[in-house]
Design a protein around this motif. Structure first.
Motif, PDB file in Angstrom:
ATOM      1  N   GLY A  78       0.791  -1.235   0.000  1.00  0.00           N
ATOM      2  CA  GLY A  78       0.000   0.000   0.000  1.00  0.00           C
ATOM      3  C   GLY A  78       0.819   1.280   0.000  1.00  0.00           C
ATOM      4  N   VAL A  79       2.029   1.203  -0.478  1.00  0.00           N
ATOM      5  CA  VAL A  79       2.896   2.391  -0.509  1.00  0.00           C
ATOM      6  C   VAL A  79       3.155   2.763  -1.975  1.00  0.00           C
ATOM      7  CG1 VAL A  79       5.210   3.272   0.003  1.00  0.00           C
ATOM      8  CG2 VAL A  79       3.977   1.911   1.712  1.00  0.00           C
ATOM      9  N   PRO A  80       2.715   3.948  -2.399  1.00  0.00           N
ATOM     10  CA  PRO A  80       2.866   4.311  -3.807  1.00  0.00           C
ATOM     11  C   PRO A  80       4.334   4.544  -4.194  1.00  0.00           C
ATOM     12  CG  PRO A  80       1.985   6.152  -2.567  1.00  0.00           C
ATOM     13  CD  PRO A  80       2.027   4.990  -1.625  1.00  0.00           C
ATOM     14  N   THR A 114       6.014  -2.001   5.898  1.00  0.00           N
ATOM     15  CA  THR A 114       6.635  -0.752   5.440  1.00  0.00           C
ATOM     16  C   THR A 114       7.694  -0.347   6.471  1.00  0.00           C
ATOM     17  OG1 THR A 114       5.214   0.762   6.678  1.00  0.00           O
ATOM     18  CG2 THR A 114       4.333  -0.098   4.598  1.00  0.00           C
ATOM     19  N   ASP A 115       8.301   0.812   6.209  1.00  0.00           N
ATOM     20  CA  ASP A 115       9.289   1.305   7.177  1.00  0.00           C
ATOM     21  C   ASP A 115       8.625   1.703   8.495  1.00  0.00           C
ATOM     22  OD1 ASP A 115      11.224   1.052   5.209  1.00  0.00           O
ATOM     23  OD2 ASP A 115      10.995   3.144   4.536  1.00  0.00           O
ATOM     24  N   ASN A 116       7.340   2.040   8.396  1.00  0.00           N
ATOM     25  CA  ASN A 116       6.656   2.611   9.560  1.00  0.00           C
ATOM     26  C   ASN A 116       5.152   2.299   9.503  1.00  0.00           C
ATOM     27  OD1 ASN A 116       6.542   4.104   7.198  1.00  0.00           O
ATOM     28  ND2 ASN A 116       7.168   6.040   8.139  1.00  0.00           N
ATOM     29  N   ARG A 139       3.609   6.532   5.164  1.00  0.00           N
ATOM     30  CA  ARG A 139       4.364   5.265   5.162  1.00  0.00           C
ATOM     31  C   ARG A 139       5.294   5.183   3.946  1.00  0.00           C
ATOM     32  NH1 ARG A 139      -1.002   2.214   5.747  1.00  0.00           N
ATOM     33  NH2 ARG A 139      -1.633   3.082   7.757  1.00  0.00           N
ATOM     34  N   THR A 140       6.479   4.664   4.211  1.00  0.00           N
ATOM     35  CA  THR A 140       7.475   4.536   3.141  1.00  0.00           C
ATOM     36  C   THR A 140       8.010   3.103   3.093  1.00  0.00           C
ATOM     37  OG1 THR A 140       9.147   5.241   4.726  1.00  0.00           O
ATOM     38  CG2 THR A 140       8.250   6.940   3.274  1.00  0.00           C
ATOM     39  N   VAL A 141       8.660   2.797   1.999  1.00  0.00           N
ATOM     40  CA  VAL A 141       9.397   1.536   1.876  1.00  0.00           C
ATOM     41  C   VAL A 141      10.795   1.903   1.378  1.00  0.00           C
ATOM     42  CG1 VAL A 141       9.656  -0.574   0.517  1.00  0.00           C
ATOM     43  CG2 VAL A 141       7.420   0.029   1.454  1.00  0.00           C
TER      44      VAL A 141
END
Lengths: 505, 505
Positions: free
Chosen positions: A418-420, A463-465, A473-475
């Protein structure tokens, strides 16, 4: 008449099946009787770190018991648990518990018929062959790690030939090895041999050297002669369960062997495939690696296991379970929630059903599976059984072969986590690692972008968070590693553990 | 009626037998039908380094074929070969060749049913438990090595936890481990568990700490549940052959498991026991460790294998073979020479028989066994079969329990190597090592002199200088190592290799 019995032999308390031989027989005899079973993916919510987790494997057993109670010829295909993890003191194993046990859990948990041990020995022999190649000047750097069947934190970083050449190494658990991946993905001994030969042993003057250039391949394939045969055991209720292959889901491909699933589909109408850890791990890998890239069957349905605590104990992470269910539905995979109650949670059933309805889920299957076994589910699986009865043969899905690796990772981040794409972050050094991997592939006559992507991640995060609001949220992408023999490229996400070596407790 | 079949299960191409269960059944049912087979020790000349050696194991198979051709119910009990040695490229394995093959040599050579691998995993788990004990302050020094199923010279000296605690270790092949010795010597799972618990894990402030003080013993015994079951296979002629246990003969005890031999004696009239390497190694260990100290059966006869080259290619070492034959005869063990011819040696038979007669041997059995199999021997074994038919049940021999360790070593040097006590030399540091071992035992509640002696030596030599004239040969004692769980004390002789880790070829 030739039947599966001709390919089956007793192996102590379980049976072992020459699946390569049987599938080859079916190929040569297209009119031989066989089934065309449908695949059901059993997967789970991303586990919460904070609570002890019962493995979703238990639910595979219970579901087949429930299906078989309705006269449906169902089976399950499980990965073999890591003896290392069992030895380390994680009680679970993959053999279930309570009313959903396999008949011989001790066997499954403690090494089965030596499959893992054979893979470990063969992977270690590859390293020994590579050392010999160094002595002979054919190699100057080894890129494959030794493996251990037993965890020991002190093996994470070792120096071999200490006092002389002092070579730094890490030792990893067997289920993380490329050879385990090759066993999972190969459909014949011939393919397995070719994949081993194509493994990059290391480099000489910076150029890749493959094992096929210097080893006696037969020593490796002889070692694996029995390890490539799936084991057949059963639940305490007599339902058949196949066990074969055991790569970890977070750092590897998390799925049972392709040949064991395909054999099960030829023998049964419904084949429950255990995809390890959460939907973001094993299930993502079944769909995007096994199905898209290796021709495995797209699931006709999925069961997504969770616990009552999902919506109760950790609201910040409550988004993950609906995300998983919705993702599968969007892929045209009817996804049935299965909520496993613990003791004292029976009174929460009405509110759980209400939550599920609000979230737009199919009617969840709810029960205390440890206490009540599969029988407790039998009257709740009408809709699930209907879907299976009426599903058309699923079509194959598009391969990502040729997609630039970074785009492929971004695609996974968006679809599975779910992270664009614009929130996929490249860590310092990632592009260097990507460049080196790309160069290594080119020198080995491959294109990096033709390899199937393995996202290497933490088992408990997507994700990262995960606790941040969705828009934050990031990856992060950390490094790239090529497994040319398996046809895979690993991309490590920031929170990944690359040397899972659990502590003995 | 209960029979051995009730304790036997198919295990792929071989059978596995619950020997502990069967022997327990016989103990509880003294009137149950059983045999009281006689033990024949098959051993060999000390190998010449200079020529490739065919393993004496081949001859075990041929002898049983020859005996069975005469209607005698004979079997053989072999050690399982080290997969490491096979993997390293020593072609032999233990499964014979030509007309004396086992039916499934590839299986025996490449890991059988995972017995060795299970022992390796269990020994490594013991080390992991010991590391945990260090973390918990229960131990400060570990005394048990990790093992590997696969050889790698760089593992002879390693540093673990590199970059942090930098702990020096060595890794040895599985067949050299104390756990392998325990599997060989234990007659029940209960005894095995007690022996594992009694193993000295290491020391804390210089005092011994035993594994029983801190491990979950069940994890080790669960791992070994199948490994303690002997495998039953057969020769290409259908003669039964048991395979179980595989300690090296030069650095360990070189004999198959006691329980497999005892089970074979309950099932057959003649039981050929393969004692590894030369008479100075495996045979010495069968006689002086298994029989004297662990209640195994004294042999009713021996077959001492050699090659035509013994008296031809290396005259300086020609004294060894007659020494071995005479030693066994002096122990009241009728010792039959078996001379295995290679291609082109058939014309030497008359002169070989002449030499044997001059040396006062019994009539040798002579043949090209690879080419002709056991059939070629059938008409030469009258005297051998007579001895077996007429042998009285052998009496037990005196234990050396309580004999001071140095006297015990001197006794072995004199009796097994022909070097009198006054030419046994103590290397600098030996007495310190002896003192430390003695202290370690005392602190663990044992007497060093109650342990059975394992002479750790080179496979190809009996003394420091086998080529010297008899009056100049010496035996040097280097160091002492206690295996309290197995009930053994190792004494390293100068030419010993303590970390056999063959080179991959």
């Amino acid at each position: 008449m030739t039947t599966i019995e001709d390919f089956t032999s007793q192996y102590g308390l379980v049976k072992k099946i020459d699946a390569f031989g049987y599938m080859d027989y079916l190929k040569s005899n297209p009119d031989a009787p066989r089934k065309h079973g449908k695949v059901v993916l059993v997967t789970a919510d991303t586990p919460l770190k904070s609570v002890p987790r019962r493995r979703q494997d238990h639910h595979d057993h219970r579901l087949i018991d429930a299906l078989r109670a309705r006269g449906i010829d169902a089976t399950a295909v499980l990965r073999q648990p890591s003896m290392g993890i069992t030895a380390a003191g994680s009680k679970g194993g993959a053999s279930g518990g309570g009313k959903a046990s396999l008949t011989h859990p001790e066997l499954i948990d403690w090494g089965l018929c030596g499959e893992m041990a054979a893979i470990a020995a063969a992977q270690n022999l590859l390293v020994s062959f590579a050392e010999k190649a160094i002595d002979e000047g054919k190699l100057d750097t080894i890129l494959v790690p030794r493996v251990s069947e037993v965890p020991s934190r002190s093996l994470r970083s070792i120096t071999v030939d200490a006092g002389k050449n002092n070579v730094a190494e890490k030792v990893v658990l067997t289920p993380t090895s490329e050879l385990m991946q090759i066993v999972v993905l190969s459909r014949s001994m011939d393919e397995l041999g070719k994949r081993v030969a194509a493994m990059i042993a290391g480099t000489k003057d910076g150029k890749p050297v493959q094992f096929g250039e210097f080893i006696d391949l037969w020593r490796i394939t002889d070692m694996l002669a029995d390890a490539v045969k799936p084991a057949l055991t059963e639940t305490v209720n007599g339902s058949p369960v196949y066990v074969h292959g055991g790569p970890f889901a977070n750092v590897s491909i998390g799925i049972p062997t392709l040949v064991s699933v395909e054999m099960a589909c030829a023998l049964h109408d419904v084949v429950i495939v255990e995809a390890g850890y959460g939907t973001d791990a094993g299930a993502q890998k079944w769909l995007d690696i096994a199905c898209r890239e290796y021709g495995a069957q797209w699931p006709s349905a999925a069961v997504v296991v969770t616990r009552a605590s999902t919506w109760r104990d950790d609201p910040e992470l409550a988004w993950r379970y609906p995300f998983h269910v919705n993702r599968l539905e969007k892929l045209d995979i009817p996804a049935f929630p299965l909520i496993n109650l613990w003791e004292g949670e029976d009174d929460q059933v009405p509110s759980l059903r209400e939550t599920a309805a609000k979230l737009g889920f199919r009617d969840p299957i709810v029960g205390n599976l440890y206490r009540d076994g599969g029988e407790g589910l039998a009257d709740q699986i009408d809709a699930f059984a209907d879907v299976l009865a009426n599903a058309a043969a699923p079509a194959a899905r598009d391969s990502h072969r040729g997609m630039p690796l970074i785009d492929n990772v971004k695609w996974v981040a968006e679809n599975a986590y779910g992270v664009p794409a614009d929130r996929v972050v490249l860590k310092d050094g990632f592009l260097d690692s990507l460049g080196e991997a790309s160069e290594l592939c080119k020198d080995a006559g491959l294109s990096l972008d033709d390899l199937a992507l393995v996202a290497v991640k933490s088992p408990a995060t997507m994700t990262d968070n995960d606790r941040a609001p969705e828009a934050e949220r990031t990856v992060t992408l950390k490094k790239v590693e090529v497994h040319a023999g398996a046809g895979l490229v690993h991309v490590n996400l920031t929170t990944s553990l690359t040397t899972p070596m659990p502590k003995i407790v």
